[in-house]
Scaffold this active site. Structure first.
Site, PDB file in Angstrom:
ATOM      1  N   ASP A  82       0.816  -1.211   0.000  1.00 40.34           N
ATOM      2  CA  ASP A  82       0.000   0.000   0.000  1.00 40.34           C
ATOM      3  C   ASP A  82       0.855   1.268   0.000  1.00 40.34           C
ATOM      4  O   ASP A  82       0.468   2.289  -0.570  1.00 40.34           O
ATOM      5  CB  ASP A  82      -1.004   0.006   1.149  1.00 40.34           C
ATOM      6  CG  ASP A  82      -0.401  -0.334   2.505  1.00 40.34           C
ATOM      7  OD1 ASP A  82       0.812  -0.620   2.578  1.00 40.34           O
ATOM      8  OD2 ASP A  82      -1.155  -0.340   3.506  1.00 40.34           O
ATOM      9  N   ASN A 112      -2.111  -2.999   4.502  1.00 44.32           N
ATOM     10  CA  ASN A 112      -1.940  -3.338   5.924  1.00 44.32           C
ATOM     11  C   ASN A 112      -1.830  -2.095   6.819  1.00 44.32           C
ATOM     12  O   ASN A 112      -1.469  -2.205   7.981  1.00 44.32           O
ATOM     13  CB  ASN A 112      -0.742  -4.270   6.122  1.00 44.32           C
ATOM     14  CG  ASN A 112       0.575  -3.641   5.724  1.00 44.32           C
ATOM     15  OD1 ASN A 112       0.764  -2.432   5.835  1.00 44.32           O
ATOM     16  ND2 ASN A 112       1.497  -4.456   5.242  1.00 44.32           N
ATOM     17  N   ARG A 245      19.564  11.603 -35.273  1.00 52.41           N
ATOM     18  CA  ARG A 245      18.277  11.115 -34.750  1.00 52.41           C
ATOM     19  C   ARG A 245      17.480  10.429 -35.855  1.00 52.41           C
ATOM     20  O   ARG A 245      16.810   9.420 -35.632  1.00 52.41           O
ATOM     21  CB  ARG A 245      17.476  12.250 -34.125  1.00 52.41           C
ATOM     22  CG  ARG A 245      17.107  13.363 -35.095  1.00 52.41           C
ATOM     23  CD  ARG A 245      16.258  14.434 -34.441  1.00 52.41           C
ATOM     24  NE  ARG A 245      16.041  15.559 -35.340  1.00 52.41           N
ATOM     25  CZ  ARG A 245      14.864  16.129 -35.556  1.00 52.41           C
ATOM     26  NH1 ARG A 245      13.785  15.685 -34.934  1.00 52.41           N
ATOM     27  NH2 ARG A 245      14.747  17.156 -36.366  1.00 52.41           N
ATOM     28  N   GLU A 293       7.624   8.607 -19.241  1.00 53.43           N
ATOM     29  CA  GLU A 293       8.957   8.052 -19.481  1.00 53.43           C
ATOM     30  C   GLU A 293       9.294   6.904 -18.537  1.00 53.43           C
ATOM     31  O   GLU A 293      10.020   5.976 -18.913  1.00 53.43           O
ATOM     32  CB  GLU A 293      10.013   9.157 -19.380  1.00 53.43           C
ATOM     33  CG  GLU A 293       9.949  10.182 -20.491  1.00 53.43           C
ATOM     34  CD  GLU A 293       8.938  11.291 -20.248  1.00 53.43           C
ATOM     35  OE1 GLU A 293       8.708  12.098 -21.170  1.00 53.43           O
ATOM     36  OE2 GLU A 293       8.362  11.342 -19.133  1.00 53.43           O
ATOM     37  N   HIS A 342      17.838  15.026 -29.322  1.00 52.71           N
ATOM     38  CA  HIS A 342      17.809  16.460 -29.008  1.00 52.71           C
ATOM     39  C   HIS A 342      18.771  16.811 -27.872  1.00 52.71           C
ATOM     40  O   HIS A 342      18.450  17.604 -26.982  1.00 52.71           O
ATOM     41  CB  HIS A 342      16.397  16.919 -28.673  1.00 52.71           C
ATOM     42  CG  HIS A 342      15.468  16.904 -29.862  1.00 52.71           C
ATOM     43  ND1 HIS A 342      15.153  15.726 -30.521  1.00 52.71           N
ATOM     44  CD2 HIS A 342      14.813  17.890 -30.506  1.00 52.71           C
ATOM     45  CE1 HIS A 342      14.334  16.001 -31.517  1.00 52.71           C
ATOM     46  NE2 HIS A 342      14.108  17.308 -31.540  1.00 52.71           N
ATOM     47  N   ASP A 350      14.437  25.681 -28.903  1.00 54.35           N
ATOM     48  CA  ASP A 350      13.532  24.965 -27.999  1.00 54.35           C
ATOM     49  C   ASP A 350      13.776  25.328 -26.540  1.00 54.35           C
ATOM     50  O   ASP A 350      12.934  25.050 -25.686  1.00 54.35           O
ATOM     51  CB  ASP A 350      13.689  23.450 -28.183  1.00 54.35           C
ATOM     52  CG  ASP A 350      12.869  22.939 -29.363  1.00 54.35           C
ATOM     53  OD1 ASP A 350      12.081  23.727 -29.910  1.00 54.35           O
ATOM     54  OD2 ASP A 350      13.030  21.766 -29.732  1.00 54.35           O
TER      55      ASP A 350
END
Length: 455
Positions: A82, A112, A245, A293, A342, A350
């Site tokens: 848990d 538990n 890539r 991921e 990248h 970016d």
């Protein structure tokens, strides 16, 4: 898998005759196979546990292999504590399992109430666990985990078929039946003294020995041998510019055509990592983890359990989110291939959130890892093929920008080696580079030469 679950697992091995009473008493002792958390040093353990929140996501990879690749009717059972239900990776996996309609996956959650330092967040509110499981598209079954009739009924319902994964939520008491420890805090990972143990055994009704004969797997349950054809890697002309890539994606398609055991997983960036090419050619061997991921790496590990050659790809920067899964993959002795695209500052517009600057150090720190950073398309293709048969965690770093092809298609790149691109007897400077810094180093050598410095 937490403390209670792993001790249950070791006890099951004892009941099945896999370990003896004597070996069971070596638990957590130096030199014992029964470590604090199970590892593949035990032949019946496929992956290591102990870093919580990983068992279920990896089990999803095994279940996917059974349903989509093996076309086998085996079921994947996962024991969860848990406490680990607080891990985000559990819920990444829960979403993926229902979306993939994994009716062959069954999770058992031991509720538990107590974690390592005290009560868990939900304690015995099994109805909340059940509501969350149902919200994620699972069948939820609440039971008294000490009631054998309820356990049997739950297992029967869970194996009744359908395309819904099942979660059996078992309310239990930690240390049930022993008044000294039952539902008591501060006993996590602690052993009883000899006197306390003898009193506990007496309170439980004395020494007993339970033996079971496990059911043998059905004939044909093993993965069939993959079909193999001649490998024809793509190639590029010297002087042309091409992104590594994209060369990765092209080479992966060629490898997939040659080897039926090659599979690919992506984290919803396939049009950037170019795994979409593999998906188009071999949709039955492609798995989409979406922006999850941790689940992507876990799926690769689960597929490797079934002896598939798994390649998983995303932006290199985002693999840091899944680093614990990569680290545990090495402890599991799993064979997985990761591609991070990248990388570095060359991706420019970016911005820094997309720039992997730590990935080389991160992956090199993983025990037994192999890290590859090709500089051109032909080198990339050769190394993609090499990756398939390297043991352990293999990481390839690729670049967004197109880089000039400097190696011929026939050049070989034995892993662990290096290449000298220029040298002379008059050299006074050595430039060492990899990947996208190779063309920059060559340009720097040209500049140095103008000033009379040979590099």
């Amino acid at each position: 898998m937490g403390t209670s679950a792993r001790r249950l697992l070791y006890s099951i091995y004892r009941a099945a005759g896999a370990v003896s009473d004597e070996e069971l008493m070596t638990l957590r002792k130096l030199g014992s196979r029964l470590e604090g958390h199970p590892t593949p040093d035990l032949p019946w353990v496929d992956v290591a546990t102990g870093s919580l929140g990983q068992g279920l996501p990896i089990g999803i990879g095994v279940a996917l292999a059974g349903k989509q690749l093996d076309k086998a009717d085996f079921r994947t059972w996962v024991i969860c504590g848990d406490s680990e239900m607080a891990e985000g990776s559990i819920w990444e996996g829960m979403a993926r399992a229902s979306d993939e309609k994994l009716g062959n996956l069954i999770a058992i959650v031991d509720v538990n109430r107590l974690g390592q330092r005290g009560p868990t967040a939900l304690q015995w509110h099994t109805e909340i666990y059940a509501a969350r499981a149902r919200a994620f598209g699972w069948r939820a079954i609440e039971i008294d985990g000490h009631n054998f009739e309820e356990i049997d009924a739950a297992f029967t319902e869970a194996t009744a078929g359908g395309d819904q994964p099942t979660m059996i939520i078992a309310k239990t008491k930690k240390g049930s039946g022993v008044s000294l420890v039952e539902d008591k805090e501060n006993w996590h990972g602690k052993a009883l003294s000899k006197e306390q143990a003898e009193a506990a055994i007496a309170e439980l009704g004395g020494v007993r020995s339970i033996a079971v004969t496990p059911k043998a797997p059905p004939a044909g349950a093993q993965m069939p041998a993959p079909k193999a054809n001649g490998l024809k890697l793509p190639s590029w002309e010297l002087g042309k510019k091409y992104a590594t890539r994209q060369a990765f994606g092209d080479a992966l398609v060629a490898l997939g055509a040659a080897r039926g055991d090659v599979v690919a997983i992506d984290a919803e960036v396939g049009n950037s990592t170019f795994t979409e090419e593999f998906q188009e050619k071999f949709p039955e061997r492609f798995f989409q983890s979406y922006i999850a991921e941790q689940q992507m790496v876990a799926t690769a590990v689960g597929l490797s359990v079934r002896h598939y050659t798994a390649y998983a790809a995303t932006f290199a920067a985002f693999l840091s989110r899944a680093y614990d899964f990569v680290r545990m993959s090495a402890i599991s002795k799993a064979n997985i291939r990761l591609c991070g695209s990248h990388a570095g500052v060359s991706i420019g517009e970016d911005g820094p959130s997309q720039m992997a600057l730590e990935d080389l150090a991160m992956m090199r720190a993983v025990g037994g890892s192999t890290v590859l950073y090709p500089c051109d398309a032909n080198q990339t293709a050769q190394l993609v093929a090499e990756m398939a048969d390297i043991k352990g965690v293999v990481y390839m770093r690729t670049t967004r920008a197109a880089t000039p092809v400097i190696y011929s298609p026939d050049e070989k790149f034995p892993v662990g080696g290096s290449k000298v691109l220029r040298s002379s007897a008059s050299d006074t400077v050595t430039l060492v580079a990899a990947g996208i810094t190779i063309p920059e180093a060559l340009a720097a050598a040209d500049e140095l030469a103008k000033g009379g410095v040979s590099a």
